[in-house]
Design a protein around this motif. Structure first.
Motif, short mmCIF file in Angstrom:
data_model
loop_
_atom_site.label_atom_id
_atom_site.label_comp_id
_atom_site.label_asym_id
_atom_site.label_seq_id
_atom_site.Cartn_x
_atom_site.Cartn_y
_atom_site.Cartn_z
N UNK A 38 0.85 -1.21 0.00
CA UNK A 38 0.00 0.00 0.00
C UNK A 38 0.88 1.25 0.00
N UNK A 39 1.93 1.22 0.80
CA UNK A 39 2.84 2.36 0.89
C UNK A 39 3.51 2.61 -0.47
N UNK A 40 3.98 1.54 -1.10
CA UNK A 40 4.67 1.68 -2.39
C UNK A 40 3.76 2.25 -3.45
N UNK A 41 2.45 1.99 -3.31
CA UNK A 41 1.49 2.47 -4.32
C UNK A 41 0.92 3.84 -3.94
N UNK A 42 1.45 4.45 -2.86
CA UNK A 42 1.13 5.85 -2.58
C UNK A 42 0.15 6.10 -1.45
N UNK A 43 -0.35 5.04 -0.80
CA UNK A 43 -1.30 5.26 0.31
C UNK A 43 -0.55 5.73 1.57
N UNK A 44 -1.26 6.46 2.43
CA UNK A 44 -0.79 6.67 3.80
C UNK A 44 -1.17 5.41 4.57
N UNK A 45 -0.23 4.88 5.34
CA UNK A 45 -0.47 3.59 5.98
C UNK A 45 -0.27 3.69 7.48
N UNK A 46 -1.19 3.10 8.23
CA UNK A 46 -1.11 3.04 9.69
C UNK A 46 -1.03 1.57 10.09
N UNK A 47 -0.08 1.26 10.98
CA UNK A 47 0.04 -0.13 11.43
C UNK A 47 0.01 -0.19 12.96
N UNK A 48 -0.76 -1.14 13.47
CA UNK A 48 -0.90 -1.31 14.92
C UNK A 48 -0.42 -2.68 15.35
N UNK A 49 0.06 -2.75 16.58
CA UNK A 49 0.41 -4.02 17.21
C UNK A 49 0.60 -3.76 18.69
N UNK A 88 -8.96 7.91 16.86
CA UNK A 88 -9.04 9.39 16.92
C UNK A 88 -7.78 10.00 16.34
N UNK A 89 -6.64 9.43 16.71
CA UNK A 89 -5.36 9.97 16.22
C UNK A 89 -5.25 9.89 14.70
N UNK A 90 -5.71 8.78 14.15
CA UNK A 90 -5.64 8.62 12.69
C UNK A 90 -6.53 9.67 12.02
N UNK A 91 -7.75 9.81 12.51
CA UNK A 91 -8.69 10.77 11.91
C UNK A 91 -8.14 12.20 12.02
N UNK A 93 -5.11 12.98 12.02
CA UNK A 93 -3.85 13.05 11.27
C UNK A 93 -4.07 13.23 9.77
N UNK A 94 -5.32 13.40 9.34
CA UNK A 94 -5.50 13.54 7.88
C UNK A 94 -6.86 13.10 7.40
N UNK A 95 -7.76 12.83 8.35
CA UNK A 95 -9.14 12.51 7.97
C UNK A 95 -9.42 11.02 7.94
N UNK A 96 -10.53 10.68 7.32
CA UNK A 96 -11.05 9.31 7.37
C UNK A 96 -10.11 8.31 6.71
N UNK A 97 -10.08 7.12 7.26
CA UNK A 97 -9.45 6.01 6.56
C UNK A 97 -10.29 5.68 5.33
N UNK A 98 -9.62 5.15 4.30
CA UNK A 98 -10.37 4.62 3.15
C UNK A 98 -10.36 3.09 3.17
N UNK A 99 -9.49 2.53 4.00
CA UNK A 99 -9.39 1.08 4.02
C UNK A 99 -8.92 0.56 5.38
N UNK A 100 -9.41 -0.62 5.70
CA UNK A 100 -9.00 -1.29 6.95
C UNK A 100 -8.70 -2.74 6.62
#
Ligand code: HXC
Ligand code: NAP
Length: 302
Positions: A38-49, A88-91, A93-100
């Protein structure tokens, strides 16, 4: 280590520009490679663990290799309040997610009679409850804001044929399969679609440590007898399928669970081992069946 190059991906550069994707469990294994694609194709990516250091290091490593924006954050998806804060932090940081991508999971092989209630919960609380909590938290936001989104859950083929010795995982993944089908219908007309991927064996450190702990399990590379193609999955193959399902290019695909297992689950039942027979075994079998038929025929009166 970064895993992919653009040659591994089926898509044009920049395909996911403007998209914002959260991948739970994205610091390791399959989650990390989906994050990378996703990152390579230009998306902003969030990862949790749960291990903050692991996701932070993974995010840095992927950005060092490919540029772009990848944010790693500690979040335990068993805890709804923690999910809410991190979302909340993701929203913010740039608005709604488009994918989960619901990828985080726990699993181990065990005879079912050896499981304690806490052992069952250790898996069900991550896979079954945790994935639902994440989906619900993001889903409420999408519905309220009227924003479209694509949710992809990472299941197993056990949702179709059961998972002996991995019963809490199989039960939990089956629950997510039904969540996928249910919410595809309930939220589809509001722009939020749901699909799932059921991978066959893709050896990862996390998986091998828990499902093939002695190195003698059924998932060994390179020749897994449960896989008609006689090989395990390749990370890039999984990453391409995930990108396809996340991207609006697949907007008419909704409520589907797609196996990526070389056809392994279709071998199912008791005859799957016959793939190992050669000409001699088949000749022997044919003769044995013929002689049984002849014996029966000789006894017929009509
Ligand atoms: C029986 C076990 C056990 C085992 C743990 N337990 N391991 N019981 N056999 N092998 C029991 C413990 O005894 C305890 O119960 C309870 O589970 C909780 O154990 P903890 O170690 O405290 O759990 P926790 O730290 O929360 O860790 C969760 C975990 C762990 C699921 C047990 O494995 C984990 O963190 N996994 C994350 C990564 C992962 O599993 N990745 C693999 C995904 S691969 P008692 O009663 O004793 O207190 C995958 C592939 C599928 O899903 C398809 C392949 C083809
Ligand atoms: P993995 O590397 O162990 O991935 C599991 C991830 O989930 C880890 O990053 C882990 O990070 C995270 N996680 C676990 N509990 C969490 C929690 N409570 N909150 C947040 N994150 C949590 O294993 P994998 O092989 O890549 O598996 C990824 C997915 O693919 C899983 O859903 C698995 O069931 C599925 N799958 C894998 C295979 C395979 O062959 N590898 C086959 C079929 C399906 P922390 O420990 O830091 O929390």
């Amino acid at each position: 280590m970064a895993e992919l190059s653009m040659d591994d991906l089926m898509f044009r550069p920049g395909l996911m520009r403007g998209q914002r994707v959260l991948i739970t469990g994205g610091g390791t294994g399959l989650g990390k490679v989906m994050a990378e694609a996703c990152l390579m194709l230009g998306a902003d990516v969030y990862i949790w663990g749960r291990r903050g250091g692991v996701v932070e290091d993974a995010a840095k490593e992927l950005m060092d290799a490919h540029g772009g924006k990848c944010v790693g954050r500690a979040c335990d998806i068993r805890v709804p309040e923690a999910i809410h804060d991190a979302m909340d932090e993701i929203w913010a940081d740039g608005g709604a997610l488009t994918g989960l991508v619901n990828n985080a999971a726990g699993n181990f092989i065990s005879r079912t009679e050896d499981l304690s209630p806490r052992g069952f919960d250790a898996i069900a609380n991550i896979v079954f409850r945790g994935s639902f909590f994440v989906t619900l938290d993001a889903g409420k936001r999408w519905l309220e804001e009227g924003k479209p989104a694509s949710v992809v859950s990472i299941l197993t083929t056990w949702v179709w044929h059961g998972g002996p010795f991995t019963v809490p995982s199989a039960m939990s993944k089956a629950g997510l399969n039904v969540m996928t089908q249910s919410l595809a219908v309930e939220w589809g007309n509001r722009g939020v679609r749901f699909n799932a991927i059921a991978p066959g064996p893709f050896p990862t450190e996390g998986m091998s440590a828990r499902l093939n702990p002695t190195g003698q399990g059924a998932n060994e590379a390179p020749k897994d007898p449960m896989t008609p193609l006689n090989r395990n999955g390749e990370m890039r193959e999984l990453a391409n399928l995930a990108v396809y399902l996340l991207d609006p290019g697949s907007a008419y695909v909704n409520g589907q669970t797609i196996a990526i297992d070389g056809g392994g689950h279709l071998r199912g039942g008791g005859f799957s081992r016959l793939a190992e027979w050669g000409d001699a075994e088949w000749e022997q079998a044919r003769n044995a069946i013929r002689s049984a038929n002849e014996k029966d025929r000789a006894q017929r009166t009509v």
